[in-house]
Design a protein around this motif. Structure first.
Motif, PDB file in Angstrom:
ATOM      1  N   UNK A  21      -4.311  21.448  -8.077  1.00 31.07           N
ATOM      2  CA  UNK A  21      -4.639  21.307  -9.164  1.00 31.07           C
ATOM      3  C   UNK A  21      -5.273  19.712  -9.094  1.00 31.07           C
ATOM      4  N   UNK A  22      -5.432  19.845  -7.694  1.00 28.49           N
ATOM      5  CA  UNK A  22      -6.054  18.371  -7.087  1.00 28.49           C
ATOM      6  C   UNK A  22      -5.778  16.805  -7.338  1.00 28.49           C
ATOM      7  N   UNK A  23      -4.441  16.840  -7.686  1.00 27.38           N
ATOM      8  CA  UNK A  23      -4.091  15.910  -8.131  1.00 27.38           C
ATOM      9  C   UNK A  23      -2.555  15.340  -7.440  1.00 27.38           C
ATOM     10  N   UNK A  24      -2.799  16.200  -6.747  1.00 28.21           N
ATOM     11  CA  UNK A  24      -1.471  15.529  -5.683  1.00 28.21           C
ATOM     12  C   UNK A  24      -1.446  15.677  -4.848  1.00 28.21           C
ATOM     13  N   UNK A  25      -0.419  15.469  -3.354  1.00 29.83           N
ATOM     14  CA  UNK A  25      -0.705  15.042  -1.825  1.00 29.83           C
ATOM     15  C   UNK A  25       0.891  15.378  -1.449  1.00 29.83           C
ATOM     16  N   UNK A  26       1.185  16.439  -0.655  1.00 29.14           N
ATOM     17  CA  UNK A  26       2.545  16.294  -0.569  1.00 29.14           C
ATOM     18  C   UNK A  26       2.439  15.657   1.149  1.00 29.14           C
ATOM     19  N   UNK A  27       3.181  15.026   1.461  1.00 24.52           N
ATOM     20  CA  UNK A  27       2.832  14.816   2.903  1.00 24.52           C
ATOM     21  C   UNK A  27       4.314  14.830   3.126  1.00 24.52           C
ATOM     22  N   UNK A  28       4.418  14.998   4.971  1.00 26.21           N
ATOM     23  CA  UNK A  28       6.074  15.268   5.764  1.00 26.21           C
ATOM     24  C   UNK A  28       5.244  13.786   7.037  1.00 26.21           C
ATOM     25  N   UNK A  29       6.323  13.630   6.976  1.00 29.73           N
ATOM     26  CA  UNK A  29       6.263  12.181   8.428  1.00 29.73           C
ATOM     27  C   UNK A  29       8.069  12.422   9.224  1.00 29.73           C
ATOM     28  N   UNK A  30       7.468  11.847  10.133  1.00 22.93           N
ATOM     29  CA  UNK A  30       9.056  11.552  11.748  1.00 22.93           C
ATOM     30  C   UNK A  30       9.863  10.537  10.807  1.00 22.93           C
ATOM     31  N   UNK A  31       9.735  10.299   9.775  1.00 21.46           N
ATOM     32  CA  UNK A  31      10.676   9.532   9.105  1.00 21.46           C
ATOM     33  C   UNK A  31      11.723  10.023   8.439  1.00 21.46           C
ATOM     34  N   UNK A  32      11.683  11.371   8.034  1.00 25.01           N
ATOM     35  CA  UNK A  32      12.703  12.580   7.918  1.00 25.01           C
ATOM     36  C   UNK A  32      12.661  12.857   6.157  1.00 25.01           C
ATOM     37  N   UNK A  33      10.771  12.167   5.801  1.00 26.58           N
ATOM     38  CA  UNK A  33      11.131  12.813   4.439  1.00 26.58           C
ATOM     39  C   UNK A  33       9.695  13.347   4.358  1.00 26.58           C
ATOM     40  N   UNK A  34       9.669  13.971   3.455  1.00 26.34           N
ATOM     41  CA  UNK A  34       8.678  14.364   2.228  1.00 26.34           C
ATOM     42  C   UNK A  34       8.178  14.117   0.747  1.00 26.34           C
ATOM     43  N   UNK A  35       7.042  13.660   0.663  1.00 20.18           N
ATOM     44  CA  UNK A  35       6.344  13.082  -0.370  1.00 20.18           C
ATOM     45  C   UNK A  35       5.518  13.490  -1.247  1.00 20.18           C
ATOM     46  N   UNK A  36       5.345  13.708  -2.144  1.00 16.44           N
ATOM     47  CA  UNK A  36       4.562  13.393  -3.169  1.00 16.44           C
ATOM     48  C   UNK A  36       3.882  13.103  -3.593  1.00 16.44           C
ATOM     49  N   UNK A  37       2.538  12.809  -3.692  1.00 17.66           N
ATOM     50  CA  UNK A  37       1.733  11.283  -4.292  1.00 17.66           C
ATOM     51  C   UNK A  37       0.619  12.168  -4.917  1.00 17.66           C
ATOM     52  N   UNK A  38       0.737  11.057  -6.401  1.00 18.86           N
ATOM     53  CA  UNK A  38      -0.420  11.365  -7.033  1.00 18.86           C
ATOM     54  C   UNK A  38      -1.410  10.520  -6.859  1.00 18.86           C
ATOM     55  N   UNK A  39      -2.184  10.932  -6.492  1.00 18.61           N
ATOM     56  CA  UNK A  39      -4.127  10.680  -5.880  1.00 18.61           C
ATOM     57  C   UNK A  39      -4.784   9.910  -6.865  1.00 18.61           C
ATOM     58  N   UNK A  40      -4.311   9.641  -7.881  1.00 19.10           N
ATOM     59  CA  UNK A  40      -4.998   8.879  -8.293  1.00 19.10           C
ATOM     60  C   UNK A  40      -5.031   7.636  -8.435  1.00 19.10           C
ATOM     61  N   UNK A  66       5.215   8.604  12.966  1.00 17.57           N
ATOM     62  CA  UNK A  66       4.129   9.709  11.774  1.00 17.57           C
ATOM     63  C   UNK A  66       3.957   9.867  10.700  1.00 17.57           C
ATOM     64  N   UNK A  67       2.987  10.560   9.754  1.00 16.64           N
ATOM     65  CA  UNK A  67       2.398  10.462   9.202  1.00 16.64           C
ATOM     66  C   UNK A  67       1.937  12.366   9.582  1.00 16.64           C
ATOM     67  N   UNK A  68       2.933  13.788   9.787  1.00 15.93           N
ATOM     68  CA  UNK A  68       2.652  14.298  10.212  1.00 15.93           C
ATOM     69  C   UNK A  68       1.728  15.198   9.679  1.00 15.93           C
ATOM     70  N   UNK A  69       1.290  15.811   8.176  1.00 16.46           N
ATOM     71  CA  UNK A  69       1.142  16.929   7.228  1.00 16.46           C
ATOM     72  C   UNK A  69       0.684  15.806   6.199  1.00 16.46           C
ATOM     73  N   UNK A  70      -0.402  16.605   5.571  1.00 17.87           N
ATOM     74  CA  UNK A  70      -0.641  16.480   3.850  1.00 17.87           C
ATOM     75  C   UNK A  70      -1.530  17.195   3.721  1.00 17.87           C
ATOM     76  N   UNK A  71      -1.338  17.845   2.473  1.00 21.34           N
ATOM     77  CA  UNK A  71      -2.166  19.258   1.780  1.00 21.34           C
ATOM     78  C   UNK A  71      -2.022  18.738   0.036  1.00 21.34           C
ATOM     79  N   UNK A  72      -2.847  19.199  -0.539  1.00 21.55           N
ATOM     80  CA  UNK A  72      -3.063  19.209  -1.425  1.00 21.55           C
ATOM     81  C   UNK A  72      -2.594  20.193  -2.911  1.00 21.55           C
ATOM     82  N   UNK A  73      -2.231  19.787  -3.625  1.00 18.70           N
ATOM     83  CA  UNK A  73      -1.830  20.886  -4.695  1.00 18.70           C
ATOM     84  C   UNK A  73      -2.490  21.605  -5.249  1.00 18.70           C
TER      85      UNK A  73
END
Length: 425
Positions: free
Chosen positions: A317-336, A308-315
């Protein structure tokens, strides 16, 4: 034409050109490329026009603040909101590997209150003056942050300070999420009883909601549009429910992405301008949606594998999203591009619907380790763990929420307790 009219025409022309440039730059910088191209073409404005980041948003906020300055408002609850942050960390740049990771400041913590069942969620108001918590016991508690700070001081002469200023009882099943209206006097809650309820926090004796939206699904997450005129509900349905809060009319996207049968939304959040919103789903996907058309513009499937992806929030500047999951990882994604930019490892979270959150400056990321019952902090740029603190809860906390304006955060526990953390001076 006299000189005064001629000068006015010239000034109006300059004003329109400046406005058009700001609109094009704002749309372009918020990844609304088609809209930016259309406005640029219609107004003969260069698509690559330069403008300071968030300049249009900054000017609109100042104008609204000035306009509100002429309106008589009640004391306390209706104070003006702070200006939006215009500075943001550029996560696309490579960190300086020669320098050491930043140190997260020491915090003191205090037990604030206890619900009668699990404390499930929390949310700060935009100005940081209030924080609310929701529980499996169906209650909502509203705290005044200034009174919480008084609790951290030596015992006052007038006796102990009670930071809980309101307690609401109006749901019949556990509370899943909360949010404050951008103008500050309204608190909303989403619950398993398939309702979204509106509470006026300026009414001192009110115990129940004054408005209710009846949804068709378990309401797992709620988020106000920055204008305050709309709200999003993430539910057991795979598509976010968009509500007009004046008419209660519900809108669903006509551009439905491919979803799995287990596509329930764990979290939905607007960006700071409302140009986009993001969902984190039980099927492991992070999905980005256009805030105007409500169309899904990007799906990052299997963002957290099959977990499961449990959370997601914007930075900011709205260029990135920070997500958290039940795989024990936290990831930063580039939106574009949908590209994975950074990954934060070293904390185990496989059971609870926990969050990864930024501190108020976005220099650090906080989350929990379920096995060690610790709060883990990373340097956001370098991805290095810089601190781990005992949570002081019996069992791992299930929710963290950081103040938007200062070095302080709330933790909510399966032990029913709510704790406040504040940087030590």
């Amino acid at each position: 034409m006299d000189n005064s009219n001629s000068e006015q025409t010239v000034q109006d022309g300059k004003l329109y050109r400046n406005l058009n440039s700001l609109i094009v730059a704002h749309l372009r910088d918020n990844n609304l490329t088609q809209a930016a191209s259309a406005v640029a073409s219609a107004t003969m404005t260069p698509l690559n026009v330069e403008a300071p980041p968030n300049r249009l948003l900054d000017l609109v906020a100042k104008g609204l603040a000035a306009e509100k300055g002429h309106i008589t408002r009640g004391p306390d609850f209706s104070a003006s909101l702070p200006m939006p942050h215009t500075t943001a960390i550029d996560f696309s740049t490579a960190p300086d590997m020669k320098s050491s990771a930043k140190s997260f400041p020491k915090h003191e913590t205090r037990h604030l209150s206890e619900h009668k069942n699990i404390a499930r969620c929390a949310r700060f108001s935009a100005d940081g003056r209030f924080v609310a918590t929701g529980s499996a016991d169906t209650s909502i508690k509203l705290f005044e942050v200034s009174k919480i700070k008084q609790m951290l001081l030596p015992e006052a002469k007038d006796g102990p300070v009670r930071p809980v200023i309101r307690t609401y009882y109006d749901h019949i099943q556990p509370i899943n999420d909360l949010d404050f209206h951008p103008q500050g006097t309204i608190l909303i809650s989403g619950a398993k009883d398939q309702t979204i309820k509106f509470f006026d926090i300026s009414k001192t004796n009110a115990k129940r909601a004054y408005r209710v939206i009846q949804d068709t699904h378990n309401v797992r997450s709620v988020s106000f549009h920055p204008s305050g005129d709309f709200l999003l509900a993430g539910t057991d349905h795979a598509i976010p429910h968009l509500y007009d809060i004046n008419t209660f009319q519900c809108y669903l996207s006509s551009n439905v992405p491919e979803t799995s049968p287990n596509g329930a939304i764990n979290q939905v959040r607007y960006s700071c301008t409302g140009a986009m919103y993001v969902t984190a789903s039980k099927d492991g996907a992070i999905r980005l949606w256009d805030g105007i058309t409500a169309n899904c513009v990007r799906s990052i499937t299997a963002a957290h594998g099959t977990a499961e992806a449990t959370s997601a929030i914007f930075t900011k500047d709205q260029r990135f999203v920070l997500s958290c999951g039940k795989d024990s990882t936290i990831k930063l994604w580039e939106i574009g591009s949908g590209r994975l930019v950074k990954q934060y490892l070293g904390a185990i979270h496989t059971q609870l619907r926990c969050q990864a959150i930024f501190n108020q400056t976005e220099e650090f990321i906080l989350s929990i380790d379920e096995l060690s019952n610790e709060i883990i902090i990373w340097d956001a740029m370098k991805t290095e763990k810089v601190a781990k603190w005992p949570s002081n809860h019996v069992g791992a906390p299930r929710w963290l929420e950081h103040s938007p304006v200062e070095s302080a955060f709330i933790s909510c526990g399966t032990d029913r307790s709510v704790r406040f953390w504040k940087e030590t001076v």
